[in-house]
Motif scaffolding. Structure first.
Motif, PDB file in Angstrom:
ATOM      1  N   GLY A   6       0.806  -1.204   0.000  1.00 32.26           N
ATOM      2  CA  GLY A   6       0.000   0.000   0.000  1.00 32.26           C
ATOM      3  C   GLY A   6       0.839   1.254   0.000  1.00 32.26           C
ATOM      4  N   GLU A   7       1.962   1.211   0.707  1.00 34.99           N
ATOM      5  CA  GLU A   7       2.837   2.376   0.793  1.00 34.99           C
ATOM      6  C   GLU A   7       3.647   2.581  -0.483  1.00 34.99           C
ATOM      7  OE1 GLU A   7       5.410  -1.100   1.847  1.00 34.99           O
ATOM      8  OE2 GLU A   7       3.326  -0.497   2.125  1.00 34.99           O
ATOM      9  N   LEU A   8       3.578   1.623  -1.415  1.00 34.29           N
ATOM     10  CA  LEU A   8       4.330   1.705  -2.673  1.00 34.29           C
ATOM     11  C   LEU A   8       3.453   2.154  -3.841  1.00 34.29           C
ATOM     12  CD1 LEU A   8       6.454  -1.558  -2.362  1.00 34.29           C
ATOM     13  CD2 LEU A   8       7.169   0.795  -1.885  1.00 34.29           C
ATOM     14  N   GLY A   9       2.255   2.600  -3.547  1.00 31.50           N
ATOM     15  CA  GLY A   9       1.364   3.075  -4.596  1.00 31.50           C
ATOM     16  C   GLY A   9       0.201   2.161  -4.891  1.00 31.50           C
ATOM     17  N   ASP A  10       0.167   0.989  -4.247  1.00 32.95           N
ATOM     18  CA  ASP A  10      -0.916   0.025  -4.491  1.00 32.95           C
ATOM     19  C   ASP A  10      -2.120   0.252  -3.581  1.00 32.95           C
ATOM     20  OD1 ASP A  10       0.583  -1.302  -6.427  1.00 32.95           O
ATOM     21  OD2 ASP A  10       1.544  -2.588  -4.938  1.00 32.95           O
ATOM     22  N   GLY A  11      -2.019   1.174  -2.651  1.00 35.66           N
ATOM     23  CA  GLY A  11      -3.100   1.414  -1.702  1.00 35.66           C
ATOM     24  C   GLY A  11      -4.183   2.303  -2.287  1.00 35.66           C
ATOM     25  N   VAL A  12      -4.900   1.779  -3.267  1.00 36.80           N
ATOM     26  CA  VAL A  12      -5.986   2.520  -3.920  1.00 36.80           C
ATOM     27  C   VAL A  12      -7.193   1.594  -4.047  1.00 36.80           C
ATOM     28  CG1 VAL A  12      -4.509   4.111  -5.202  1.00 36.80           C
ATOM     29  CG2 VAL A  12      -5.060   1.888  -6.197  1.00 36.80           C
ATOM     30  N   SER A  13      -8.378   2.180  -4.011  1.00 39.95           N
ATOM     31  CA  SER A  13      -9.597   1.377  -4.097  1.00 39.95           C
ATOM     32  C   SER A  13     -10.054   1.163  -5.529  1.00 39.95           C
ATOM     33  CB  SER A  13     -10.717   2.035  -3.291  1.00 39.95           C
ATOM     34  OG  SER A  13     -10.996   3.333  -3.790  1.00 39.95           O
ATOM     35  N   ALA A  14      -9.484   1.898  -6.473  1.00 40.21           N
ATOM     36  CA  ALA A  14      -9.815   1.727  -7.889  1.00 40.21           C
ATOM     37  C   ALA A  14      -8.621   2.164  -8.715  1.00 40.21           C
ATOM     38  CB  ALA A  14     -11.052   2.545  -8.260  1.00 40.21           C
ATOM     39  N   ALA A  15      -8.427   1.508  -9.857  1.00 40.02           N
ATOM     40  CA  ALA A  15      -7.305   1.820 -10.727  1.00 40.02           C
ATOM     41  C   ALA A  15      -7.799   2.079 -12.138  1.00 40.02           C
ATOM     42  CB  ALA A  15      -6.287   0.669 -10.736  1.00 40.02           C
ATOM     43  N   LEU A  16      -7.205   3.058 -12.790  1.00 42.97           N
ATOM     44  CA  LEU A  16      -7.537   3.349 -14.182  1.00 42.97           C
ATOM     45  C   LEU A  16      -7.356   2.096 -15.037  1.00 42.97           C
ATOM     46  CD1 LEU A  16      -8.058   5.535 -16.455  1.00 42.97           C
ATOM     47  CD2 LEU A  16      -5.572   5.645 -16.649  1.00 42.97           C
ATOM     48  N   ALA A  17      -8.317   1.842 -15.906  1.00 37.13           N
ATOM     49  CA  ALA A  17      -8.229   0.722 -16.841  1.00 37.13           C
ATOM     50  C   ALA A  17      -8.567   1.231 -18.236  1.00 37.13           C
ATOM     51  CB  ALA A  17      -9.186  -0.399 -16.441  1.00 37.13           C
ATOM     52  N   VAL A  18      -8.066   0.556 -19.257  1.00 34.57           N
ATOM     53  CA  VAL A  18      -8.387   0.919 -20.638  1.00 34.57           C
ATOM     54  C   VAL A  18      -9.117  -0.255 -21.280  1.00 34.57           C
ATOM     55  CG1 VAL A  18      -6.498   2.571 -20.899  1.00 34.57           C
ATOM     56  CG2 VAL A  18      -6.096   0.156 -21.437  1.00 34.57           C
ATOM     57  N   PRO A  19     -10.018   0.025 -22.229  1.00 28.98           N
ATOM     58  CA  PRO A  19     -10.816  -1.052 -22.827  1.00 28.98           C
ATOM     59  C   PRO A  19      -9.996  -2.208 -23.381  1.00 28.98           C
ATOM     60  CG  PRO A  19     -11.742   1.074 -23.421  1.00 28.98           C
ATOM     61  CD  PRO A  19     -10.455   1.359 -22.708  1.00 28.98           C
ATOM     62  N   ALA A  20      -8.792  -1.926 -23.863  1.00 26.95           N
ATOM     63  CA  ALA A  20      -7.962  -2.974 -24.450  1.00 26.95           C
ATOM     64  C   ALA A  20      -7.569  -4.045 -23.436  1.00 26.95           C
ATOM     65  CB  ALA A  20      -6.707  -2.365 -25.074  1.00 26.95           C
ATOM     66  N   GLU A  21      -7.647  -3.747 -22.137  1.00 28.91           N
ATOM     67  CA  GLU A  21      -7.281  -4.748 -21.123  1.00 28.91           C
ATOM     68  C   GLU A  21      -8.494  -5.314 -20.389  1.00 28.91           C
ATOM     69  OE1 GLU A  21      -4.914  -3.240 -17.807  1.00 28.91           O
ATOM     70  OE2 GLU A  21      -5.789  -1.251 -18.022  1.00 28.91           O
TER      71      GLU A  21
ATOM     72  N   HIS B 151     -18.631  -3.914 -33.417  1.00 28.86           N
ATOM     73  CA  HIS B 151     -17.741  -5.075 -33.518  1.00 28.86           C
ATOM     74  C   HIS B 151     -16.553  -4.769 -34.421  1.00 28.86           C
ATOM     75  CE1 HIS B 151     -16.342  -9.192 -33.818  1.00 28.86           C
ATOM     76  NE2 HIS B 151     -16.459  -9.129 -35.138  1.00 28.86           N
ATOM     77  N   ALA B 152     -16.823  -4.150 -35.569  1.00 24.52           N
ATOM     78  CA  ALA B 152     -15.742  -3.848 -36.516  1.00 24.52           C
ATOM     79  C   ALA B 152     -14.728  -2.883 -35.918  1.00 24.52           C
ATOM     80  CB  ALA B 152     -16.334  -3.267 -37.803  1.00 24.52           C
ATOM     81  N   ALA B 153     -15.197  -1.995 -35.051  1.00 25.49           N
ATOM     82  CA  ALA B 153     -14.303  -1.014 -34.431  1.00 25.49           C
ATOM     83  C   ALA B 153     -13.596  -1.574 -33.194  1.00 25.49           C
ATOM     84  CB  ALA B 153     -15.095   0.226 -34.045  1.00 25.49           C
ATOM     85  N   GLY B 154     -13.942  -2.802 -32.788  1.00 28.18           N
ATOM     86  CA  GLY B 154     -13.318  -3.412 -31.619  1.00 28.18           C
ATOM     87  C   GLY B 154     -13.920  -2.962 -30.300  1.00 28.18           C
ATOM     88  N   HIS B 155     -15.116  -2.349 -30.345  1.00 27.06           N
ATOM     89  CA  HIS B 155     -15.728  -1.832 -29.118  1.00 27.06           C
ATOM     90  C   HIS B 155     -16.689  -2.812 -28.459  1.00 27.06           C
ATOM     91  CE1 HIS B 155     -13.867   1.751 -30.433  1.00 27.06           C
ATOM     92  NE2 HIS B 155     -14.847   2.235 -31.173  1.00 27.06           N
ATOM     93  N   LEU B 156     -17.195  -3.774 -29.222  1.00 24.46           N
ATOM     94  CA  LEU B 156     -18.247  -4.631 -28.690  1.00 24.46           C
ATOM     95  C   LEU B 156     -17.731  -5.577 -27.609  1.00 24.46           C
ATOM     96  CD1 LEU B 156     -21.258  -5.079 -29.064  1.00 24.46           C
ATOM     97  CD2 LEU B 156     -20.736  -6.832 -30.775  1.00 24.46           C
ATOM     98  N   ALA B 157     -16.596  -6.206 -27.858  1.00 25.48           N
ATOM     99  CA  ALA B 157     -16.056  -7.154 -26.878  1.00 25.48           C
ATOM    100  C   ALA B 157     -15.779  -6.495 -25.523  1.00 25.48           C
ATOM    101  CB  ALA B 157     -14.803  -7.830 -27.426  1.00 25.48           C
ATOM    102  N   PRO B 158     -15.122  -5.307 -25.482  1.00 28.42           N
ATOM    103  CA  PRO B 158     -14.916  -4.683 -24.174  1.00 28.42           C
ATOM    104  C   PRO B 158     -16.214  -4.393 -23.423  1.00 28.42           C
ATOM    105  CG  PRO B 158     -13.481  -3.658 -25.799  1.00 28.42           C
ATOM    106  CD  PRO B 158     -14.416  -4.563 -26.551  1.00 28.42           C
ATOM    107  N   LEU B 159     -17.272  -4.056 -24.147  1.00 30.03           N
ATOM    108  CA  LEU B 159     -18.557  -3.819 -23.490  1.00 30.03           C
ATOM    109  C   LEU B 159     -19.073  -5.097 -22.826  1.00 30.03           C
ATOM    110  CD1 LEU B 159     -20.221  -1.577 -26.215  1.00 30.03           C
ATOM    111  CD2 LEU B 159     -19.710  -0.870 -23.865  1.00 30.03           C
ATOM    112  N   TYR B 160     -18.981  -6.211 -23.535  1.00 28.39           N
ATOM    113  CA  TYR B 160     -19.439  -7.475 -22.966  1.00 28.39           C
ATOM    114  C   TYR B 160     -18.548  -7.923 -21.810  1.00 28.39           C
ATOM    115  CZ  TYR B 160     -22.866  -8.167 -26.706  1.00 28.39           C
ATOM    116  OH  TYR B 160     -23.942  -8.039 -27.542  1.00 28.39           O
TER     117      TYR B 160
END
Length: 238
Positions: A23-38, A207-216
């Motif tokens: 937690g003292e190394l930067g992991d002490g957070v309740s939420a972390a930024l995420a991007v659709p690709a992950e 789907h063609a834009a790659g947005h559908l899978a992240p939504l699901y």
């Protein structure tokens, strides 16, 4: 306060990084930024929710790690109790830097004020003795690239989300075995009804834009909310 520098094998020849969890190394957070690709990778462990900035109107996606400020329920001593980590945490203390005008190639920067900067010979080397990137740094650079590309691509994802009104407000009352109660507010989730009601042509476009899978994947990740409550009960937090 952050102290960003361009990573350089001469300036940072002896630099070492603390790679353990804490937690003292930067992991002490309740939420972390995420991007659709992950989302595919993260959906197996974390609930994926969304927040909209009240001033700018910009969306961000978040991997939920806990219910209270600074609470990361996936920390187990000096290790992560999860099969993966959000890239935004995994890359610390490295980050992508660009020129003020945004032109030119991106650069690897490092925050020299970050608590992961090691002292007294501890930690993992960033550069080998001959100045070449260590395997640790090579992995960090790869993750930085994935995060940066994912962040750049997220603008189109959120534009599509707005265009078809695919997010809705989300709140949740969490009651623990101890009787303590927490209320989650300020988040959004994928509107399953709106998603299911999209016309075939729009679905094909997403789907063609790659947005559908992240939504699901974001929808599927909500099954982790119950797991997160059970994790909090096991840790005895109230």
């Amino acid at each position: 306060m952050s102290q960003h520098q361009i990573l350089d094998p001469k300036t940072h020849a002896d630099l070492r990084i603390r790679a353990e969890a804490g937690g003292e190394l930067g992991d002490g957070v309740s939420a972390a930024l995420a991007v659709p690709a992950e989302f595919r990778r993260l959906a197996c462990e974390f609930p994926l929710l969304f927040r909209r900035d009240g001033a700018s109107g910009a969306w961000t996606a978040l991997a939920l790690l806990g219910f209270e400020p600074g609470e990361n329920l996936f920390l187990a001593g000096t290790r992560w109790d999860a099969v993966c980590r959000p890239l935004s945490l995994a890359v610390q203390p490295f980050l992508i830097g660009r020129a003020a005008d945004g032109a030119g190639p991106s650069q690897v920067h490092i925050d020299m004020a970050h608590p992961r900067i090691a002292a007294d010979g501890e930690g993992i080397r960033v550069f080998d003795a001959d100045g070449t990137p260590s395997p640790f740094l090579e992995e960090a650079i790869e993750m930085l690239g994935l995060l940066d590309n994912g962040y750049q691509a997220s603008a189109d994802f959120f534009a599509a989300v707005d265009r078809y009104d695919l997010l809705e407000p989300f709140s949740m009352d969490v009651t623990l075995d101890s009787g303590a109660a927490h209320r989650m507010v300020g988040y959004n989730m994928v509107n399953e009804e709106a998603l299911a009601g999209l016309e075939p042509g729009i679905l094909a476009e997403l789907h063609a834009a790659g947005h559908l899978a992240p939504l699901y994947f974001a929808v599927a990740s909500l099954g982790n909310l119950g797991k997160l409550v059970r994790r909090k009960n096991r840790k005895g937090h109230g």
